[in-house]
Design a protein around this motif. Structure first.
Motif, PDB file in Angstrom:
ATOM      1  N   ASN A 122       0.802  -1.220   0.000  1.00 17.92           N
ATOM      2  CA  ASN A 122       0.000   0.000   0.000  1.00 17.92           C
ATOM      3  C   ASN A 122       0.840   1.277   0.000  1.00 17.92           C
ATOM      4  OD1 ASN A 122      -2.329  -1.555   0.084  1.00 17.92           O
ATOM      5  ND2 ASN A 122      -2.393  -1.570   2.316  1.00 17.92           N
ATOM      6  N   GLN A 123       2.080   1.209   0.475  1.00 18.26           N
ATOM      7  CA  GLN A 123       2.869   2.425   0.641  1.00 18.26           C
ATOM      8  C   GLN A 123       3.592   2.872  -0.626  1.00 18.26           C
ATOM      9  OE1 GLN A 123       2.834   4.380   3.302  1.00 18.26           O
ATOM     10  NE2 GLN A 123       1.383   2.974   4.263  1.00 18.26           N
ATOM     11  N   TYR A 124       3.742   1.993  -1.615  1.00 12.50           N
ATOM     12  CA  TYR A 124       4.585   2.366  -2.763  1.00 12.50           C
ATOM     13  C   TYR A 124       4.194   1.550  -3.990  1.00 12.50           C
ATOM     14  CZ  TYR A 124       8.858   3.085  -5.527  1.00 12.50           C
ATOM     15  OH  TYR A 124       9.761   3.402  -6.521  1.00 12.50           O
ATOM     16  N   ILE A 125       4.153   2.202  -5.146  1.00 17.32           N
ATOM     17  CA  ILE A 125       3.940   1.527  -6.428  1.00 17.32           C
ATOM     18  C   ILE A 125       5.289   1.406  -7.118  1.00 17.32           C
ATOM     19  CG2 ILE A 125       2.799   1.641  -8.673  1.00 17.32           C
ATOM     20  CD1 ILE A 125       0.618   3.306  -7.370  1.00 17.32           C
ATOM     21  N   PRO A 126       5.814   0.186  -7.301  1.00 22.31           N
ATOM     22  CA  PRO A 126       7.169   0.039  -7.858  1.00 22.31           C
ATOM     23  C   PRO A 126       7.230   0.391  -9.333  1.00 22.31           C
ATOM     24  CG  PRO A 126       6.134  -2.106  -7.603  1.00 22.31           C
ATOM     25  CD  PRO A 126       5.196  -1.108  -6.984  1.00 22.31           C
ATOM     26  N   LYS A 127       8.433   0.675  -9.792  1.00 18.88           N
ATOM     27  CA  LYS A 127       8.654   0.932 -11.218  1.00 18.88           C
ATOM     28  C   LYS A 127       8.574  -0.387 -12.004  1.00 18.88           C
ATOM     29  CE  LYS A 127      11.370   5.143 -10.630  1.00 18.88           C
ATOM     30  NZ  LYS A 127      11.114   5.282  -9.199  1.00 18.88           N
TER      31      LYS A 127
ATOM     32  N   GLY B  54      15.606  -1.895  -4.818  1.00 18.35           N
ATOM     33  CA  GLY B  54      15.538  -3.002  -3.869  1.00 18.35           C
ATOM     34  C   GLY B  54      14.324  -2.945  -2.958  1.00 18.35           C
ATOM     35  N   TYR B  55      13.402  -1.989  -3.160  1.00 18.16           N
ATOM     36  CA  TYR B  55      12.195  -1.920  -2.322  1.00 18.16           C
ATOM     37  C   TYR B  55      11.421  -3.231  -2.421  1.00 18.16           C
ATOM     38  CZ  TYR B  55       7.757  -0.309  -0.378  1.00 18.16           C
ATOM     39  OH  TYR B  55       6.623  -0.176   0.392  1.00 18.16           O
ATOM     40  N   VAL B  56      11.197  -3.875  -1.287  1.00 19.07           N
ATOM     41  CA  VAL B  56      10.522  -5.178  -1.252  1.00 19.07           C
ATOM     42  C   VAL B  56       9.018  -4.951  -1.236  1.00 19.07           C
ATOM     43  CG1 VAL B  56      10.268  -7.350  -0.018  1.00 19.07           C
ATOM     44  CG2 VAL B  56      12.476  -6.172  -0.028  1.00 19.07           C
ATOM     45  N   SER B  57       8.325  -5.426  -2.276  1.00 16.46           N
ATOM     46  CA  SER B  57       6.879  -5.246  -2.372  1.00 16.46           C
ATOM     47  C   SER B  57       6.103  -6.371  -1.705  1.00 16.46           C
ATOM     48  CB  SER B  57       6.464  -5.145  -3.845  1.00 16.46           C
ATOM     49  OG  SER B  57       7.037  -4.010  -4.451  1.00 16.46           O
TER      50      SER B  57
ATOM     51  N   ASN C 243       2.263 -16.177  -7.350  1.00 15.81           N
ATOM     52  CA  ASN C 243       1.767 -15.684  -6.074  1.00 15.81           C
ATOM     53  C   ASN C 243       2.410 -14.349  -5.710  1.00 15.81           C
ATOM     54  OD1 ASN C 243       0.239 -16.148  -3.522  1.00 15.81           O
ATOM     55  ND2 ASN C 243       2.297 -16.161  -2.636  1.00 15.81           N
ATOM     56  N   CYS C 244       3.713 -14.206  -5.996  1.00 14.73           N
ATOM     57  CA  CYS C 244       4.415 -12.960  -5.678  1.00 14.73           C
ATOM     58  C   CYS C 244       3.857 -11.783  -6.470  1.00 14.73           C
ATOM     59  CB  CYS C 244       5.909 -13.110  -5.938  1.00 14.73           C
ATOM     60  SG  CYS C 244       6.805 -14.039  -4.673  1.00 14.73           S
ATOM     61  N   ILE C 245       3.657 -11.968  -7.777  1.00 19.55           N
ATOM     62  CA  ILE C 245       3.164 -10.847  -8.577  1.00 19.55           C
ATOM     63  C   ILE C 245       1.687 -10.560  -8.273  1.00 19.55           C
ATOM     64  CG2 ILE C 245       4.840 -11.281 -10.398  1.00 19.55           C
ATOM     65  CD1 ILE C 245       2.662 -12.493 -12.078  1.00 19.55           C
ATOM     66  N   GLU C 246       0.955 -11.595  -7.835  1.00 20.35           N
ATOM     67  CA  GLU C 246      -0.443 -11.368  -7.466  1.00 20.35           C
ATOM     68  C   GLU C 246      -0.540 -10.598  -6.156  1.00 20.35           C
ATOM     69  OE1 GLU C 246      -4.512 -13.914  -6.407  1.00 20.35           O
ATOM     70  OE2 GLU C 246      -2.667 -14.962  -7.015  1.00 20.35           O
ATOM     71  N   LYS C 247       0.217 -11.020  -5.138  1.00 19.32           N
ATOM     72  CA  LYS C 247       0.158 -10.358  -3.832  1.00 19.32           C
ATOM     73  C   LYS C 247       0.798  -8.970  -3.873  1.00 19.32           C
ATOM     74  CE  LYS C 247      -1.996 -13.640  -1.751  1.00 19.32           C
ATOM     75  NZ  LYS C 247      -1.375 -14.473  -0.729  1.00 19.32           N
ATOM     76  N   ALA C 248       1.749  -8.758  -4.791  1.00 17.34           N
ATOM     77  CA  ALA C 248       2.354  -7.434  -4.934  1.00 17.34           C
ATOM     78  C   ALA C 248       1.498  -6.490  -5.757  1.00 17.34           C
ATOM     79  CB  ALA C 248       3.740  -7.558  -5.563  1.00 17.34           C
ATOM     80  N   ASN C 249       0.359  -7.002  -6.257  1.00 22.08           N
ATOM     81  CA  ASN C 249      -0.609  -6.191  -6.995  1.00 22.08           C
ATOM     82  C   ASN C 249      -0.007  -5.603  -8.274  1.00 22.08           C
ATOM     83  OD1 ASN C 249      -3.142  -5.101  -7.450  1.00 22.08           O
ATOM     84  ND2 ASN C 249      -2.699  -3.205  -6.322  1.00 22.08           N
ATOM     85  N   VAL C 250       0.707  -6.438  -9.048  1.00 20.36           N
ATOM     86  CA  VAL C 250       1.308  -5.975 -10.307  1.00 20.36           C
ATOM     87  C   VAL C 250       0.826  -6.802 -11.500  1.00 20.36           C
ATOM     88  CG1 VAL C 250       3.355  -5.048  -9.172  1.00 20.36           C
ATOM     89  CG2 VAL C 250       3.366  -7.427  -9.951  1.00 20.36           C
ATOM     90  N   ILE C 251      -0.266  -7.555 -11.333  1.00 20.83           N
ATOM     91  CA  ILE C 251      -0.786  -8.367 -12.433  1.00 20.83           C
ATOM     92  C   ILE C 251      -1.497  -7.469 -13.453  1.00 20.83           C
ATOM     93  CG2 ILE C 251      -2.524 -10.102 -13.032  1.00 20.83           C
ATOM     94  CD1 ILE C 251      -1.867 -11.607 -10.593  1.00 20.83           C
ATOM     95  N   GLY C 252      -1.288  -7.776 -14.738  1.00 19.77           N
ATOM     96  CA  GLY C 252      -2.018  -7.097 -15.795  1.00 19.77           C
ATOM     97  C   GLY C 252      -1.635  -5.653 -16.013  1.00 19.77           C
ATOM     98  N   GLN C 253      -0.427  -5.246 -15.598  1.00 20.79           N
ATOM     99  CA  GLN C 253      -0.014  -3.855 -15.734  1.00 20.79           C
ATOM    100  C   GLN C 253       1.265  -3.701 -16.553  1.00 20.79           C
ATOM    101  OE1 GLN C 253      -0.230  -1.670 -11.941  1.00 20.79           O
ATOM    102  NE2 GLN C 253      -1.257  -3.455 -11.072  1.00 20.79           N
ATOM    103  N   GLY C 254       1.682  -4.782 -17.244  1.00 15.97           N
ATOM    104  CA  GLY C 254       2.828  -4.683 -18.138  1.00 15.97           C
ATOM    105  C   GLY C 254       4.174  -4.639 -17.445  1.00 15.97           C
TER     106      GLY C 254
ATOM    107  N   LEU D 231      11.946   4.967   0.648  1.00 20.42           N
ATOM    108  CA  LEU D 231      10.905   5.979   0.493  1.00 20.42           C
ATOM    109  C   LEU D 231      11.397   7.348   0.972  1.00 20.42           C
ATOM    110  CD1 LEU D 231       7.711   4.037   1.648  1.00 20.42           C
ATOM    111  CD2 LEU D 231       8.613   4.337  -0.655  1.00 20.42           C
ATOM    112  N   PHE D 232      12.222   7.340   1.990  1.00 15.99           N
ATOM    113  CA  PHE D 232      12.804   8.594   2.496  1.00 15.99           C
ATOM    114  C   PHE D 232      13.671   9.254   1.426  1.00 15.99           C
ATOM    115  CE2 PHE D 232      16.262  10.870   4.595  1.00 15.99           C
ATOM    116  CZ  PHE D 232      15.570  11.714   5.447  1.00 15.99           C
TER     117      PHE D 232
END
Length: 394
Positions: free
Chosen positions: A39-44, A86-89, A113-124, A282-283
């Motif tokens: 929830n705190q960060y959307i990775p590149k 290196g931000y761990v999602s 499971n990792c890409i699903e729980k990190a909420n990065v599915i279907g976003q290229g 994030l800092f």
């Protein structure tokens, strides 16, 4: 340390129960932490999937031994992290075999499971991984059903690989810089000769070729820097694969290594260090904490000290004395911070009174000021300073 606990043992499902889990003691904790990470960060765009080892040599059914890792004995965690920072999602503890049977297709399920729980599915997104996870089946599935491309080194015994190049000595790949490509649908395969053969498949890249710098030994025995042709997919893999390793490296720098016989506590402190590293990233990215002109960004050590100082807050006392403790109690007036105040009524200054009594001075004065903590009337500023800095003031 004695009272740190993360679950209700009386309500824990027992072996044989459909809801039984080896990770019951830390499941709620891990869910809370990983939800915060997402929830705190959307990775590149570039991400990497890899393993993290939590040091542990105690008795545990899912303890792992990995001789190629710096930490050989421990608890294995799967993690997905941003490649550059290196931000761990997301991360997940591996609980071992189910009912003593090795899980079939484990690597595929871990990546999905990792890409699903990190909420990065279907976003290229582009996912980079090592040869433990890589397979043509997984890459095709990710590309067609998850809208996610992938790249990774591959073992030559995987199914559906082009066997004419994915073998020990492929034809046309003899000298350093030689390469061979193959393509099937969205997945491209390459074998490239460096010191030894490098096998890799990708659904991100085409057959583009770049160059890398290598030290090459000449006929006279002197090493010289030369450019060697290299597939672009291998260059990108080298650049983007180290996200999880970078996070693991930072976590080990200033890790809390308090001895414990309980594995949930070791997981807890590792997760705290991981969250601290994420907060540091994030800092650095925050527009409100950018260094001024000509100044360097904050270091992880400085950030860790700032976190510690913020947590202990006002619970620190005065200066810490080194050496053996004295048997004589130290007077509170000499060690603590006291401020002057007004009593409202006048009385004799305590220091002046004692000095006149001991024939050290001739006159004494009255004052309404003094130290409220000590309950003494004192002249400001001379007697107040002497009373709080000199042991024998009279």
């Amino acid at each position: 340390m004695r009272y740190i606990h993360f679950s209700n043992s009386e309500q824990a499902p027992q072996p044989g129960d459909p809801n039984y889990s080896k990770l019951y003691k830390i499941e709620s904790l891990m869910n809370m932490f990983t939800d915060s990470m997402v929830n705190q960060y959307i990775p590149k765009r570039q991400l990497s999937v890899d393993e993290v080892m939590v040091p542990w040599k105690g008795r545990l059914s899912f303890k792992q031994y990995m001789p190629a890792k710096p930490t050989k004995w421990g608890i294995k965690m799967w993690a997905i992290a941003e490649a550059n920072t290196g931000y761990v999602s997301f991360c997940q503890v591996y609980s071992g075999r189910i009912n003593g049977v090795a899980a079939h297709g484990l690597a595929n399920r871990v990546v999905k499971n990792c890409i699903e729980k990190a909420n990065v599915i279907g976003q290229g997104y582009h996912i980079y991984m090592d040869n433990y996870f890589t397979s043509p089946t997984l890459f095709t599935d990710l590309f067609e059903h998850f809208n996610t491309a992938a790249c990774g080194t591959v073992r030559i015994n995987r199914r559906e690989l082009p066997k004419d190049i994915m073998k020990k000595n492929p034809e046309g790949v003899t000298n350093r810089g030689d390469m061979q490509f193959r393509q099937k649908d969205a997945v491209a395969a390459v074998v490239w000769k460096d010191k030894k053969n490098v096998n890799l498949i990708s659904s991100i890249h085409d057959f583009s070729v770049g160059a890398v710098q290598r030290n090459v030994q000449q006929a006279d025995g002197i090493f010289q820097r030369q450019e060697i042709p290299c597939p672009q997919m291998i260059s990108d893999y080298t650049q983007y694969m180290g996200g999880v390793d970078r996070a693991d490296q930072y976590i080990q720098y200033y890790v809390f290594q308090h001895k414990t016989l309980k594995w949930p506590k070791r997981i807890f402190f590792t997760m705290i260090e991981m969250l601290k590293f994420n907060a540091f990233r994030l800092f650095l990215a925050s527009p409100h904490h950018q260094p001024g002109p000509g100044k360097r960004p904050s270091t992880f050590l400085k950030f860790s000290k700032g976190v510690a100082a913020g947590l202990i807050g006002g619970y620190t006392g005065g200066s810490v004395r080194k050496g053996r403790p004295s048997l004589v109690p130290v007077d509170d007036r000499l060690t603590q911070r006291h401020l002057p105040g007004s009593f409202g009524n006048k009385s004799w200054c305590h220091v002046c009174h004692m000095r006149v009594k001991n024939n050290q001075q001739d006159t004494r004065r009255q004052t309404k000021y003094g130290c409220l903590d000590c309950g003494k009337h004192l002249c400001l500023p001379e007697c107040f300073t002497v009373f709080h800095s000199v042991k024998s003031y009279c």
